[in-house]
Design an enzyme around this catalytic site. Sequence first.
Site, PDB file in Angstrom:
ATOM      1  N   ASP A  77       0.846  -1.190   0.000  1.00 40.32           N
ATOM      2  CA  ASP A  77       0.000   0.000   0.000  1.00 40.32           C
ATOM      3  C   ASP A  77       0.883   1.243   0.000  1.00 40.32           C
ATOM      4  O   ASP A  77       1.907   1.285   0.683  1.00 40.32           O
ATOM      5  CB  ASP A  77      -0.908  -0.008   1.232  1.00 40.32           C
ATOM      6  CG  ASP A  77      -1.956   1.082   1.154  1.00 40.32           C
ATOM      7  OD1 ASP A  77      -2.639   1.163   0.127  1.00 40.32           O
ATOM      8  OD2 ASP A  77      -2.084   1.846   2.124  1.00 40.32           O
TER       9      ASP A  77
ATOM     10  N   ASP B  52      -7.276  24.078  11.910  1.00 38.10           N
ATOM     11  CA  ASP B  52      -7.231  22.761  11.269  1.00 38.10           C
ATOM     12  C   ASP B  52      -6.274  21.857  12.049  1.00 38.10           C
ATOM     13  O   ASP B  52      -5.061  22.078  12.044  1.00 38.10           O
ATOM     14  CB  ASP B  52      -6.760  22.922   9.824  1.00 38.10           C
ATOM     15  CG  ASP B  52      -6.893  21.630   9.013  1.00 38.10           C
ATOM     16  OD1 ASP B  52      -7.131  20.578   9.630  1.00 38.10           O
ATOM     17  OD2 ASP B  52      -6.763  21.703   7.786  1.00 38.10           O
TER      18      ASP B  52
ATOM     19  N   MET C   3     -13.583  22.206   1.390  1.00 42.12           N
ATOM     20  CA  MET C   3     -12.718  23.340   1.705  1.00 42.12           C
ATOM     21  C   MET C   3     -12.972  23.782   3.140  1.00 42.12           C
ATOM     22  O   MET C   3     -13.976  23.405   3.749  1.00 42.12           O
ATOM     23  CB  MET C   3     -12.960  24.506   0.732  1.00 42.12           C
ATOM     24  CG  MET C   3     -14.351  25.080   0.743  1.00 42.12           C
ATOM     25  SD  MET C   3     -14.524  26.429  -0.456  1.00 42.12           S
ATOM     26  CE  MET C   3     -16.245  26.871  -0.199  1.00 42.12           C
TER      27      MET C   3
ATOM     28  N   LYS D 135      -9.363  27.674   1.823  1.00 41.14           N
ATOM     29  CA  LYS D 135      -8.395  26.781   1.178  1.00 41.14           C
ATOM     30  C   LYS D 135      -9.100  25.455   0.912  1.00 41.14           C
ATOM     31  O   LYS D 135      -9.964  25.024   1.677  1.00 41.14           O
ATOM     32  CB  LYS D 135      -7.148  26.566   2.047  1.00 41.14           C
ATOM     33  CG  LYS D 135      -7.292  25.537   3.151  1.00 41.14           C
ATOM     34  CD  LYS D 135      -5.937  25.166   3.735  1.00 41.14           C
ATOM     35  CE  LYS D 135      -6.037  23.962   4.669  1.00 41.14           C
ATOM     36  NZ  LYS D 135      -6.852  24.194   5.859  1.00 41.14           N
TER      37      LYS D 135
END
Length: 736
Positions: free
Chosen positions: A359, A396, A436, A449
Site C-alpha cells: 500500500d 485545522d 474546503m 483553502k
Amino acid sequence: MSTAATIAPLSPQDAKSARRMSRRQGLFAPDLLKTALWQALIMLRPDRMWKNPVMFVVEVGTCLSIIYTVYKVIDPASTMAPVGYLLGLDFWLILTVLFANFAEALAEARGKAQADALRKTRQETPALRVRTADRGARGEDTEFLQSALRAPDSALEATVSTSLREGDLVVIAAGQFIPADGEIVAGVASVDESAITGESAPVVREAGGDRSGVTGGTRVLSDRVVVRVTAAAGKSFLDRMIALVEGAARQRTPNEIALSLVLSAFTLVFLIVVATLWPMAANSEAYMGDYLGAKDLKGLGTDIPTLVALLVCLIPTTIGALLAAIGIAGMDRALRANLIAKSGKAVEVAGDVDTLLLDKTGTITIGNRKATKFLPLGDLAATEVGHLAALSSAADETPEGKSIVELYRRLPGGTTISAAPPPGSRFISFTAQTRMSGVDLPDGRRIRKGSADAILKHVLAQGGTAPPLLQEQVNTHAGLGATPLLIAEDSRIVGLVVLEDILKPGIRERFERLRKMGIRTVMVTGDNPLTAASIAKQAGVDDYIAEATPEAKLAYIRKEQAGGRLVAMMGDGTNDAPALAQADLGVAMNSGTQAAKEAGNMVDLDSDPTKLIEVVEIGKQLLMTRGALTTFSIANDLAKYFAIVPALFAGTLPWLKALDFMHLASPTSAILSAVIFNAIIIPCLIPIALKGVTYRPVGADALLRRNLLVWGLGGVILPFAGIKLIDMILSGLGLA
C-alpha cells in the site's frame, strides 16, 4: 465490581519486561539448557523418534550395536576389535542421537520461553459485559451501542475473560484491560499495546474504520469503548501462536516434508548398501584367509558396531538432526519480530514470494501529507500567500493543516506576523460536501483553502475569475505526485499550497534489495493514474495499481498467480479481506478488522505496513539456512567415506590402502574419529540452525554459488581436518 476471585493481569511494564527478557536469552541460557537436556532424553522414545526417519535409523542401529557389544564383552575372542573401541562407538552413537534430540528440544524450549512471555499477557481479567437481555431484538444499532457506551457499571454484567464468548459486547473504560481479542464497535480510545508489541507509545483505536482491532491483554489509557469479542477464551491469535511454538499444533511444511522424503530415500539407499557389505566382508575374510594361509584373518567389516558407524556417517544425519530445529527457529524468529503466523507454511512461503503488493500510504510514503511550498498566482508574494494559508489552517488539527502553519513559520519573515486569526474570527470546518475550510476575519475578509475545483467554484460564485495558467499549474504539480490546494481571499484566487506525501527515507534502496532477490514490487493506491505513476517512479517500484478497488487488487493477484508466481500482500480493512485470502502470503494488521485478520495467514502485532519486507527476509533466511545446512551435511559425508571405507577392509583387502590418503593412525582410530566428528558437528551447528545464516539480498544464482562455495566446499574440507585432528588426539592419548 468485585475482582477478588479473578487473577490480576500482568502490568504492561511487567509484560514488556518479560518479552524483552525472553528475547535477550542466549542460545544456551541455563534454564533453556536444563529443559532441553531433559526433553532430549524423553524424545528417545521410539514413538517420537520414528517421525524423523534418519535419526530413527540411527537409534535402531545404536541399539543393535549395544547388543553386539554386550555379546562381545562376554566372548572377546570372537572379534578382532578391542572392546574399548566397541564401547567408544556405542557411546558416541548414543550422543549422536541425544545431540539431534537436543537441537530440536532447544528450539522448542526457546519457543516456549517466548510463549510464556505471551501467556502472561492473557491471564484472566475482569470484564463488564452488556447483558444479553438488554440487546434484545434491537441488535447492535447505533443508538443501542451509544447507550451501552454511556451505561453505568451497575447496568452491566460483571464477569471474567474466560467466560466471554464470541459475539459478546464488553465495555472497557480508561485504566482497564481489554479481556479478549475483538473489534471496537463504539467509541475511540488510546490503547497501550506494550505488553504485546514491546513498544511503549500508545496507539489510537476507534470504531468504524480499519483501526478497530484490539488484542486481549492490552490496556485502555483514555476514554471508553465498546468491544465486540471476536475470539473466545483459548482461541485468540496469541493462543494459536502459543500452541504453534510449543509444538502442540505445529505441522511440517510442504518443503520440509519433501526434504524429509529425500533424506529418507538417501537413508534407505545407504542402508541397503551397508547391509550388503556384511556378507561381502565375511566372504572376503574367508577367501583372503585361504589365499594368504591365515585361518583367523579378521577385518572390521563383520563387526555390527562398525557397520552401524559406517551407516551413521554416510546418511545425512547432520541435516536430519537439525531439520526440525530450523523450522521451529524460523517461527520463533517471526514471533520475535511480533509476527503471528497461523502455520509454519506462512513463514516458509514468505521466502518463495515473487510479487509483493504494498500500500502506498504509510508503507511507501510517510502517510501524512506535508506542505512544501507556497506559489503566488497574482501580485502577492509567497510570504503573503503563506500567511493567508496559515490563517485558514489555524483551526485545522489535521497533519496537513499543521504542516501549512509550520511551513509558513519557517519562511523568512514568517514569524513576524502571527498565524493566529484575531479574536472574533469565525472558523469554517472542512466537510466532504464543500471540500474546503477557512476563516472569516472580523474585518470582513473571507479566506478559504481547498481542492482546486471546490475553490474555483467558490470564487466563480462570488463573481471572481480564474487566474491565467491556473489549470496548468494544478496539473503540473498533480503530475509530480503532489496535491495542490488553492488559497482564495474573497473573490480572488491568490495562490496555491503544494502538499506532498513524502517518500519514506531509504524506501528506494529497500526496493532495490528486493529486486536483487528477484521480487517484483507493486504499489497499491487510490490516487489517480497520473499521480500514481509519478510516485511509483520516485519510489522505484516495478508496477502500480491506481484507483485501486478490492476487485482490482483481487484481479491483479489472480493474474500474477496464473503466471506461476507467489504473491504477498498486506492489508487491514474489510475491503482487503478478499485479496488477503487470495494471496499466497496475506499479512493482516493487528489493529485492522476481524475480517482482514481471519483472511490473512499472518498477523503483524505492530501493525506496521513496512513489516512486509521484513517478513520476506525472515522467510528467505529460513530457506537459506535449510539449504546451507543441507549442502554442508551431504558434502561432509564425502570425507567420512574416505576415512571409514579404507579402514573397514584394511585387514582383508590390503590394496584399499591406496584410498587411505588421510594416513590415520589405525583402522579403529579412523572409524572412531569419523563417528566422533559426526556427533560433535551437530551441537556445533545448533547456533546456526537457530539464529539462521547471515541474510544477503541476492538472487537465486548468486545464492547457489555461495552455498556451493561456502557450505559445499567447507562441508568437504572441514571433516578432513576435524577427523585428522581427532585421530591425532586419540593417538596421543594411546587410544588409537
